[in-house]
Design a protein around this motif. Structure first.
Motif, mmCIF file in Angstrom:
data_model
loop_
_atom_site.group_PDB
_atom_site.id
_atom_site.type_symbol
_atom_site.label_atom_id
_atom_site.label_comp_id
_atom_site.label_asym_id
_atom_site.label_seq_id
_atom_site.Cartn_x
_atom_site.Cartn_y
_atom_site.Cartn_z
ATOM 1 N N UNK A 112 1.062 -1.269 0.183
ATOM 2 C CA UNK A 112 -0.128 0.185 -0.491
ATOM 3 C C UNK A 112 0.657 1.234 -0.060
ATOM 4 N N UNK A 113 1.849 0.980 0.703
ATOM 5 C CA UNK A 113 2.848 2.409 -0.063
ATOM 6 C C UNK A 113 3.338 2.811 -0.940
ATOM 7 N N UNK A 114 3.643 1.579 -1.412
ATOM 8 C CA UNK A 114 4.463 1.640 -3.129
ATOM 9 C C UNK A 114 3.240 1.902 -4.080
ATOM 10 N N UNK A 115 2.263 1.733 -3.436
ATOM 11 C CA UNK A 115 0.591 2.415 -4.154
ATOM 12 C C UNK A 115 -0.436 3.236 -3.792
ATOM 13 N N UNK A 116 0.905 3.989 -3.133
ATOM 14 C CA UNK A 116 -0.187 5.482 -2.612
ATOM 15 C C UNK A 116 -0.571 6.153 -3.892
ATOM 16 N N UNK A 170 1.990 1.666 5.982
ATOM 17 C CA UNK A 170 0.900 1.254 6.849
ATOM 18 C C UNK A 170 -0.118 0.876 5.939
ATOM 19 N N UNK A 171 -1.294 0.356 6.642
ATOM 20 C CA UNK A 171 -2.262 -0.044 5.811
ATOM 21 C C UNK A 171 -3.218 0.615 5.319
ATOM 22 N N UNK A 172 -4.027 0.781 4.959
ATOM 23 C CA UNK A 172 -5.462 2.143 5.506
ATOM 24 C C UNK A 172 -5.858 1.698 5.423
ATOM 25 N N UNK A 173 -7.077 2.906 6.280
ATOM 26 C CA UNK A 173 -7.931 2.915 6.571
ATOM 27 C C UNK A 173 -8.972 2.038 6.214
ATOM 28 N N UNK A 174 -10.066 1.534 6.428
ATOM 29 C CA UNK A 174 -11.284 1.329 5.488
ATOM 30 C C UNK A 174 -11.965 2.584 4.532
ATOM 31 N N UNK A 175 -11.623 3.920 5.289
ATOM 32 C CA UNK A 175 -12.277 4.883 4.187
ATOM 33 C C UNK A 175 -11.115 4.720 3.164
ATOM 34 N N UNK A 176 -10.455 4.434 3.273
ATOM 35 C CA UNK A 176 -9.431 4.987 2.154
ATOM 36 C C UNK A 176 -8.915 3.598 0.701
ATOM 37 N N UNK A 222 -7.358 -12.511 2.345
ATOM 38 C CA UNK A 222 -7.847 -13.305 4.131
ATOM 39 C C UNK A 222 -7.747 -11.897 4.445
ATOM 40 N N UNK A 223 -6.745 -10.486 3.936
ATOM 41 C CA UNK A 223 -7.003 -9.112 5.358
ATOM 42 C C UNK A 223 -8.616 -8.305 4.899
ATOM 43 N N UNK A 224 -9.248 -8.785 3.409
ATOM 44 C CA UNK A 224 -9.540 -8.688 3.199
ATOM 45 C C UNK A 224 -11.053 -9.033 2.600
#
Length: 432
Positions: A112-116, A170-176, A222-224
């Motif tokens: 998620x950092x690389x795909x910001x 970090x892993x984004x918040x749900x709204x992100x 698994x995460x989502x």
């Protein structure tokens, strides 16, 4: 033997190693530097001491020690990292490496950092392919049909953007997630695509990359678990990868779908993929990956090419062209139309696509045209199209396949001194 073992281990451990290092030190360049140093140390030590029982932990420990040495020597670097560490600390403590299983949060943080969204889409994919999939910069360049220097510049600029903008690890918040997830899925798709048909080298299939993409997609799912497009992408990967063993012959060269031994397809992967397709298509309008997975399911459910439901495949491509239009989708739809309506119908569509500049550097357009021209008996035109494809293809097995096809449609060389045809005319396109 140690070098071979190291290559396999490092390919397996690279994403995990970099993720933990970036999570701890907050800098991609430092993480890549010390990871490379750890590999160099392993190349020196493992042939003497043997491969350790926990090679990933050995690499991580060595890399961490090297990072400490770098920071001690470079006070400016250490001061800059101290500022970045504030952002890193907000995401919580670094998880330990568990040799017995996945550490999904660490790798997904790096994804998620690389795909910001602050990074351009091309930079997101290039950086993630380089850092997490372990592709070399030339391999990333071929994936984008770019000069190597241009791909290198994209990667450097992306790292600088992350550093200068202090993008948190970090892993984004749900709204992100709605804005961030498509970039991650696209990266996984491109990693798998490179594994399915390598852009260069001596092997058609890079099973390591395909397996890496599938494993990361499982972690992401698994995460989502409620994201249907993750189901669609994983289904697509499984249904396509299920055909891997039948896609190449004993010499490693491609075997076309119509000639594959379907008994060699993986029934477990097909079964899991079909179940995921149903999930991906249920509960609302389907996404692009779900539609592609449905197309793949049509292929694996047929007994052979002749009994494949080509009308259904064309209909799915029709929907896909509306949901996610792209030149490759148009190319694949044209081939499906040729299977449904005949080579002439497909050739009309392919000839129209030849005007699209985005496909001019892609060998598959010329190869598809050559195949339809060959089926129509237009051998001279087919030979020209095969030559055009050969000028663009980067994979050696595909190159050998195209050369054989070119030989099939080319007239045999004339023996020295043999008479020319009357008037010096060349053979007609359909001769022979």
């Amino acid at each position: 033997m140690a070098a071979h073992s190291l290559e396999a281990v490092f390919r397996e451990e690279r994403g995990r190693l970099l993720a933990v290092l970036v999570r701890q030190f907050g800098d991609l360049d430092l993480a890549e530097e010390v990871a490379s140093d750890a590999v160099a140390a392993a190349l020196e030590r493992w042939p003497v001491d043997g491969v350790p029982s926990r090679p990933g932990a050995w690499l991580l420990t060595t890399a961490r020690r090297r990072a400490v040495d770098v920071l001690r020597r470079d006070r400016t670097y250490a001061a800059r990292l101290a500022v970045l560490q504030v952002e890193v600390d907000r995401a919580g403590p670094v998880a330990p490496v568990d040799e017995g299983g996945d550490v999904p949060d660490e790798r997904l943080r790096l994804f998620f950092t690389c795909c910001h969204p602050a990074l351009a889409a091309e930079a997101q994919t290039a950086l993630t392919l380089r850092c997490l999939a372990g592709l070399s910069t030339p391999e990333v360049a071929r994936a984008f049909l770019l000069p190597t220097a241009t791909a290198a510049q994209r990667i450097v600029r992306a790292k600088k953007k992350i550093r200068d903008a202090r993008i948190p690890f970090r892993v984004p918040e749900a709204h992100e997630l709605p804005d961030r997830l498509p970039g991650v899925l696209r990266v996984l798709y491109l990693i798998f695509t490179e594994g399915y048909a390598a852009s260069s080298g001596d092997h058609l299939v890079r099973a390591d990359l395909a397996a890496e993409a599938i494993r990361l997609a499982r972690i992401l799912r698994r995460l989502l678990p409620d994201e249907r497009e993750i189901d669609g992408l994983l289904a697509l990967m499984l249904l396509v990868d299920a055909r891997r063993d039948a896609r190449t012959g004993p010499d490693g060269d491609p075997v076309l779908l119509e000639d594959q031994d379907r008994s060699r397809w993986d029934p477990a992967a097909i079964g899991e993929g079909r179940e995921l397709v149903v999930r991906a298509l249920t509960g609302g309008a389907p996404g692009a990956y779900a539609l592609q997975a449905a197309i793949a399911a049509c292929h694996v459910e047929a007994a052979d090419v002749a009994t494949t439901d080509w009308p259904q495949i064309v209909a799915l491509y029709d929907v896909l062209t509306r949901v996610a239009p792209s030149p490759p989708v148009d190319l694949n739809r044209a081939v499906a139309v040729a299977m449904r309506d005949g080579p002439d119908a497909g050739l009309v569509l392919l000839d129209a696509l030849a005007a699209d500049a985005r496909l001019r550097g892609h060998h598959l357009l010329s190869a598809a045209r050559a195949d339809l021209l060959r089926r129509l008996g237009r051998r001279t035109e087919a030979a020209a199209a095969y030559r055009a494809a050969l000028d663009l293809v980067g994979n050696e097995p595909e190159r050998r396949f195209l050369r054989r096809r070119l030989a099939e449609v080319s007239p045999p060389p004339r023996p020295p001194g043999s008479p020319r045809a009357a008037g010096g005319a060349s053979p007609s396109p359909g001769a022979g």
